[in-house]
Design an enzyme around this catalytic site. Structure first.
Site, PDB file in Angstrom:
ATOM      1  N   ALA A  13       0.794  -1.239   0.000  1.00  0.00           N
ATOM      2  CA  ALA A  13       0.000   0.000   0.000  1.00  0.00           C
ATOM      3  C   ALA A  13       0.822   1.282   0.000  1.00  0.00           C
ATOM      4  O   ALA A  13       0.266   2.364  -0.133  1.00  0.00           O
ATOM      5  CB  ALA A  13      -0.914  -0.004   1.227  1.00  0.00           C
ATOM      6  N   ALA A  14       2.136   1.168   0.118  1.00  0.00           N
ATOM      7  CA  ALA A  14       2.940   2.379   0.311  1.00  0.00           C
ATOM      8  C   ALA A  14       3.033   3.257  -0.919  1.00  0.00           C
ATOM      9  O   ALA A  14       3.219   4.468  -0.819  1.00  0.00           O
ATOM     10  CB  ALA A  14       4.348   1.993   0.781  1.00  0.00           C
ATOM     11  N   LYS A  19      -1.408   2.260  -3.210  1.00  0.00           N
ATOM     12  CA  LYS A  19      -1.709   3.578  -2.624  1.00  0.00           C
ATOM     13  C   LYS A  19      -3.004   4.135  -3.239  1.00  0.00           C
ATOM     14  O   LYS A  19      -3.862   4.675  -2.515  1.00  0.00           O
ATOM     15  CB  LYS A  19      -0.533   4.528  -2.886  1.00  0.00           C
ATOM     16  CG  LYS A  19      -0.698   5.871  -2.248  1.00  0.00           C
ATOM     17  CD  LYS A  19       0.539   6.740  -2.484  1.00  0.00           C
ATOM     18  CE  LYS A  19       0.322   8.149  -1.953  1.00  0.00           C
ATOM     19  NZ  LYS A  19       1.459   9.030  -2.254  1.00  0.00           N
ATOM     20  N   ALA A  20      -3.163   3.986  -4.549  1.00  0.00           N
ATOM     21  CA  ALA A  20      -4.395   4.467  -5.216  1.00  0.00           C
ATOM     22  C   ALA A  20      -5.618   3.673  -4.740  1.00  0.00           C
ATOM     23  O   ALA A  20      -6.718   4.227  -4.599  1.00  0.00           O
ATOM     24  CB  ALA A  20      -4.244   4.360  -6.729  1.00  0.00           C
ATOM     25  N   TYR A 165       6.951 -13.993 -13.936  1.00  0.00           N
ATOM     26  CA  TYR A 165       5.915 -13.038 -13.523  1.00  0.00           C
ATOM     27  C   TYR A 165       4.546 -13.497 -14.037  1.00  0.00           C
ATOM     28  O   TYR A 165       3.562 -13.535 -13.298  1.00  0.00           O
ATOM     29  CB  TYR A 165       6.263 -11.659 -14.065  1.00  0.00           C
ATOM     30  CG  TYR A 165       5.297 -10.559 -13.681  1.00  0.00           C
ATOM     31  CD1 TYR A 165       5.395  -9.912 -12.445  1.00  0.00           C
ATOM     32  CD2 TYR A 165       4.287 -10.152 -14.551  1.00  0.00           C
ATOM     33  CE1 TYR A 165       4.509  -8.898 -12.099  1.00  0.00           C
ATOM     34  CE2 TYR A 165       3.399  -9.145 -14.215  1.00  0.00           C
ATOM     35  CZ  TYR A 165       3.516  -8.520 -12.984  1.00  0.00           C
ATOM     36  OH  TYR A 165       2.635  -7.522 -12.643  1.00  0.00           O
ATOM     37  N   LYS A 169       1.082 -14.657 -11.966  1.00  0.00           N
ATOM     38  CA  LYS A 169      -0.209 -13.974 -12.102  1.00  0.00           C
ATOM     39  C   LYS A 169      -1.297 -14.948 -12.561  1.00  0.00           C
ATOM     40  O   LYS A 169      -2.451 -14.830 -12.148  1.00  0.00           O
ATOM     41  CB  LYS A 169      -0.075 -12.775 -13.054  1.00  0.00           C
ATOM     42  CG  LYS A 169       0.858 -11.677 -12.497  1.00  0.00           C
ATOM     43  CD  LYS A 169       0.382 -11.168 -11.140  1.00  0.00           C
ATOM     44  CE  LYS A 169       1.187 -10.010 -10.587  1.00  0.00           C
ATOM     45  NZ  LYS A 169       0.683  -9.474  -9.315  1.00  0.00           N
ATOM     46  N   ASP A 201       1.155   3.494 -14.618  1.00  0.00           N
ATOM     47  CA  ASP A 201       2.342   4.308 -14.365  1.00  0.00           C
ATOM     48  C   ASP A 201       2.770   4.205 -12.893  1.00  0.00           C
ATOM     49  O   ASP A 201       2.310   4.964 -12.045  1.00  0.00           O
ATOM     50  CB  ASP A 201       2.001   5.766 -14.731  1.00  0.00           C
ATOM     51  CG  ASP A 201       3.236   6.654 -14.647  1.00  0.00           C
ATOM     52  OD1 ASP A 201       4.355   6.119 -14.544  1.00  0.00           O
ATOM     53  OD2 ASP A 201       3.061   7.882 -14.677  1.00  0.00           O
TER      54      ASP A 201
HETATM   55  N1  LIG Z   1       1.987  -1.252 -12.635  1.00  0.00           N
HETATM   56  C1  LIG Z   1       1.479  -2.077 -13.521  1.00  0.00           C
HETATM   57  O1  LIG Z   1       1.521  -1.834 -14.738  1.00  0.00           O
HETATM   58  C2  LIG Z   1       0.801  -3.323 -13.082  1.00  0.00           C
HETATM   59  C3  LIG Z   1       0.919  -3.821 -11.808  1.00  0.00           C
HETATM   60  N2  LIG Z   1       0.280  -4.990 -11.471  1.00  0.00           N
HETATM   61  C4  LIG Z   1       0.360  -5.527 -10.135  1.00  0.00           C
HETATM   62  O2  LIG Z   1      -0.103  -4.559  -9.217  1.00  0.00           O
HETATM   63  C5  LIG Z   1       0.540  -4.738  -7.968  1.00  0.00           C
HETATM   64  C6  LIG Z   1       1.141  -3.423  -7.523  1.00  0.00           C
HETATM   65  O3  LIG Z   1       2.117  -3.049  -8.469  1.00  0.00           O
HETATM   66  P1  LIG Z   1       2.678  -1.553  -8.623  1.00  0.00           P
HETATM   67  O4  LIG Z   1       1.897  -0.642  -7.804  1.00  0.00           O
HETATM   68  O5  LIG Z   1       2.835  -1.339 -10.050  1.00  0.00           O
HETATM   69  O6  LIG Z   1       4.116  -1.770  -8.001  1.00  0.00           O
HETATM   70  P2  LIG Z   1       5.022  -0.783  -7.106  1.00  0.00           P
HETATM   71  O7  LIG Z   1       6.380  -1.361  -7.161  1.00  0.00           O
HETATM   72  O8  LIG Z   1       4.810   0.624  -7.492  1.00  0.00           O
HETATM   73  O9  LIG Z   1       4.417  -0.971  -5.635  1.00  0.00           O
HETATM   74  C7  LIG Z   1       4.442  -2.209  -5.001  1.00  0.00           C
HETATM   75  C8  LIG Z   1       4.354  -2.013  -3.502  1.00  0.00           C
HETATM   76  O10 LIG Z   1       4.350  -3.322  -2.913  1.00  0.00           O
HETATM   77  C9  LIG Z   1       5.299  -3.342  -1.849  1.00  0.00           C
HETATM   78  N3  LIG Z   1       5.792  -4.710  -1.689  1.00  0.00           N
HETATM   79  C10 LIG Z   1       6.516  -5.415  -2.581  1.00  0.00           C
HETATM   80  N4  LIG Z   1       6.822  -6.606  -2.057  1.00  0.00           N
HETATM   81  C11 LIG Z   1       6.277  -6.663  -0.822  1.00  0.00           C
HETATM   82  C12 LIG Z   1       6.267  -7.631   0.212  1.00  0.00           C
HETATM   83  N5  LIG Z   1       6.926  -8.786   0.098  1.00  0.00           N
HETATM   84  N6  LIG Z   1       5.573  -7.372   1.342  1.00  0.00           N
HETATM   85  C13 LIG Z   1       4.949  -6.185   1.491  1.00  0.00           C
HETATM   86  N7  LIG Z   1       4.943  -5.206   0.569  1.00  0.00           N
HETATM   87  C14 LIG Z   1       5.601  -5.455  -0.582  1.00  0.00           C
HETATM   88  C15 LIG Z   1       6.377  -2.360  -2.268  1.00  0.00           C
HETATM   89  O11 LIG Z   1       7.137  -1.905  -1.156  1.00  0.00           O
HETATM   90  C16 LIG Z   1       5.556  -1.259  -2.918  1.00  0.00           C
HETATM   91  O12 LIG Z   1       5.117  -0.315  -1.982  1.00  0.00           O
HETATM   92  C17 LIG Z   1       1.546  -5.850  -8.173  1.00  0.00           C
HETATM   93  O13 LIG Z   1       0.988  -7.061  -7.744  1.00  0.00           O
HETATM   94  C18 LIG Z   1       1.758  -5.857  -9.667  1.00  0.00           C
HETATM   95  O14 LIG Z   1       2.191  -7.097 -10.125  1.00  0.00           O
HETATM   96  C19 LIG Z   1      -0.511  -5.645 -12.367  1.00  0.00           C
HETATM   97  C20 LIG Z   1      -0.653  -5.195 -13.621  1.00  0.00           C
HETATM   98  C21 LIG Z   1      -0.017  -4.001 -14.102  1.00  0.00           C
HETATM   99  C1  LIG Z   2       9.127  -9.072 -15.123  1.00  0.00           C
HETATM  100  C2  LIG Z   2       7.929  -8.276 -14.861  1.00  0.00           C
HETATM  101  C3  LIG Z   2       7.173  -8.120 -16.128  1.00  0.00           C
HETATM  102  O1  LIG Z   2       7.181  -9.003 -16.960  1.00  0.00           O
HETATM  103  C4  LIG Z   2       6.482  -6.903 -16.430  1.00  0.00           C
HETATM  104  C5  LIG Z   2       6.066  -6.059 -15.537  1.00  0.00           C
HETATM  105  C6  LIG Z   2       5.471  -4.837 -15.969  1.00  0.00           C
HETATM  106  C7  LIG Z   2       4.246  -4.420 -15.766  1.00  0.00           C
HETATM  107  C8  LIG Z   2       3.231  -5.051 -14.979  1.00  0.00           C
HETATM  108  C9  LIG Z   2       2.480  -6.082 -15.724  1.00  0.00           C
HETATM  109  O2  LIG Z   2       1.606  -6.660 -14.813  1.00  0.00           O
HETATM  110  C10 LIG Z   2       1.753  -5.537 -16.916  1.00  0.00           C
HETATM  111  C11 LIG Z   2       1.419  -6.325 -17.911  1.00  0.00           C
HETATM  112  C12 LIG Z   2       0.662  -5.815 -19.006  1.00  0.00           C
HETATM  113  C13 LIG Z   2       0.311  -6.577 -20.067  1.00  0.00           C
HETATM  114  C14 LIG Z   2      -0.507  -6.004 -21.060  1.00  0.00           C
HETATM  115  C15 LIG Z   2      -0.955  -6.578 -22.143  1.00  0.00           C
HETATM  116  C16 LIG Z   2      -0.536  -7.865 -22.715  1.00  0.00           C
HETATM  117  O3  LIG Z   2      -0.942  -8.962 -21.972  1.00  0.00           O
HETATM  118  C17 LIG Z   2      -1.111  -7.905 -24.101  1.00  0.00           C
HETATM  119  C18 LIG Z   2      -0.465  -8.993 -24.905  1.00  0.00           C
HETATM  120  C19 LIG Z   2      -1.038  -9.047 -26.262  1.00  0.00           C
HETATM  121  C20 LIG Z   2      -0.322  -8.098 -27.156  1.00  0.00           C
HETATM  122  O4  LIG Z   2       0.770  -8.467 -27.583  1.00  0.00           O
HETATM  123  O5  LIG Z   2      -0.850  -7.038 -27.420  1.00  0.00           O
END
Ligand SMILES: NC(=O)C1=CN([C@@H]2O[C@H](COP(=O)(O)OP(=O)(O)OC[C@H]3O[C@@H](n4cnc5c(N)ncnc54)[C@H](O)[C@@H]3O)[C@@H](O)[C@H]2O)C=CC1
Ligand SMILES: CCC(=O)/C=C/C=C\C[C@@H](O)/C=C/C=C/C=C\[C@@H](O)CCCC(=O)O
Length: 266
Positions: A13-14, A19-20, A165, A169, A201
């Site tokens: 949540a940090a 956070k959002a 990854y 998921k 972002d």
């Molecule tokens: N940003 C993106 O494009 C996408 C993100 N996600 C998923 O959304 C979730 C949040 O990602 P973001 O906000 O982008 O990442 P981020 O890196 O901005 O934030 C992740 C937060 O989780 C905390 N965290 C990480 N490992 C932890 C642990 N072991 N215990 C407690 N806290 C921990 C970090 O300290 C940080 O505050 C993740 O599960 C990510 O895989 C999914 C799809 C797209």
């Molecule tokens: C190693 C971590 C990683 O692989 C990437 C992390 C980055 C962002 C977070 C991740 O959850 C976002 C994924 C977004 C995927 C979006 C769309 C694709 O699944 C579409 C694939 C089909 C296409 O080629 O257009």
């Protein structure tokens, strides 16, 4: 609908999406327990929310969701479950538990990082789901509630940049779907849904050029151009739909900048 008086836990949540998610829950009247292993950032985010929403509706607990069992010297050496204690402390202090958002997640694909990715994304989410069920199920003394597990579009479509990854998921999606098909859960008032965003972002995405984090970042950039990048606030609105709609259980909500929201079915 509002979440006034409801109590939520959000892991990771940090910053970023977590956070959002806290912000939209607080905006809709919930009390929120922030969980994160980054204590400094967690305290900073807590202070922001206290300023915005008041001191009594929000708290922060430092916890690593991948490391629940830790040795404690208290009353002799024993193993304590810090993850469980974290959830229990929030339920106790905020006066109940109705919403659990298992959001903490990381990337990391290399020889020295892939197991951490599995531990945090898979084991952390499964354990958070178990704790949520334990504390919310009506047959265990809870009042029912909703769990939302944060997966990714990368858990639905193949992801050449992050096979580990993607696997974590997919695991989150099928774990959550499997529970949603168990009538026991609905009978005890607990819903379980999955949020599957494309790119947003956040720090996770900003670190994507780092080849220690992923394979072939150039491919990710091409996909990102195609699907776009959302603000965390856009993703949070989708999250809130899964929390708020009392008819939604077993739902998988995909969201991307270019294609918008879409429920996924198998
Ligand atoms: N940003 C993106 O494009 C996408 C993100 N996600 C998923 O959304 C979730 C949040 O990602 P973001 O906000 O982008 O990442 P981020 O890196 O901005 O934030 C992740 C937060 O989780 C905390 N965290 C990480 N490992 C932890 C642990 N072991 N215990 C407690 N806290 C921990 C970090 O300290 C940080 O505050 C993740 O599960 C990510 O895989 C999914 C799809 C797209
Ligand atoms: C190693 C971590 C990683 O692989 C990437 C992390 C980055 C962002 C977070 C991740 O959850 C976002 C994924 C977004 C995927 C979006 C769309 C694709 O699944 C579409 C694939 C089909 C296409 O080629 O257009």
């Amino acid at each position: 609908m509002s979440s006034t008086g409801k109590v939520a836990i959000v892991t990771g949540a940090a910053q970023g999406l977590g956070k959002a998610f806290c912000d939209i829950l607080l905006k809709n009247g919930a009390k929120v327990g922030l969980v994160d292993f980054n204590s400094e950032l967690g305290q900073k985010t807590l202070a922001e929310f206290e300023q915005k929403y008041g001191q009594n509706r929000v708290m922060f607990v430092k916890c690593d969701v991948s490391n629940s069992k830790q040795l404690s010297a208290y009353k002799g050496i024993q193993c304590i479950d810090l993850y469980k204690q974290t959830f229990e402390a929030i339920k106790h202090k905020l006066g109940g538990l109705d919403i659990v958002i298992n959001n903490a997640g990381v990337g990391g694909e290399m020889e020295d990082t892939w197991e951490r990715t599995v531990d945090i994304n898979v084991k952390g989410t499964i354990k958070g789901t178990m704790l949520g069920m334990e504390l919310m199920r009506k047959d265990k003394g809870g009042n029912g509630g909703v769990i939302v597990n944060v997966a990714s579009m990368a858990g639905i479509n193949p992801n050449p940049c992050g096979p580990v990854y993607a696997a974590t998921k997919s695991a989150i999606i099928m774990y959550s779907q499997s529970w949603s098909k168990n009538p026991e859960l609905a009978q005890n008032g607990v819903r379980i849904n999955v949020l599957a965003p494309a790119f947003a972002d956040t720090a996770l995405v900003k670190a994507m050029g780092d080849t220690n984090t992923m394979h072939a970042p150039a491919i990710a950039r091409v996909i990102m151009q195609r699907v776009g990048i959302m603000t965390p606030e856009t993703v949070a609105e989708a999250l809130y739909e899964l929390v708020d709609d009392q008819n939604k259980t077993g739902a998988i909500l995909k969201i991307a900048q270019t294609t918008g929201k879409e429920y996924h079915t198998y």
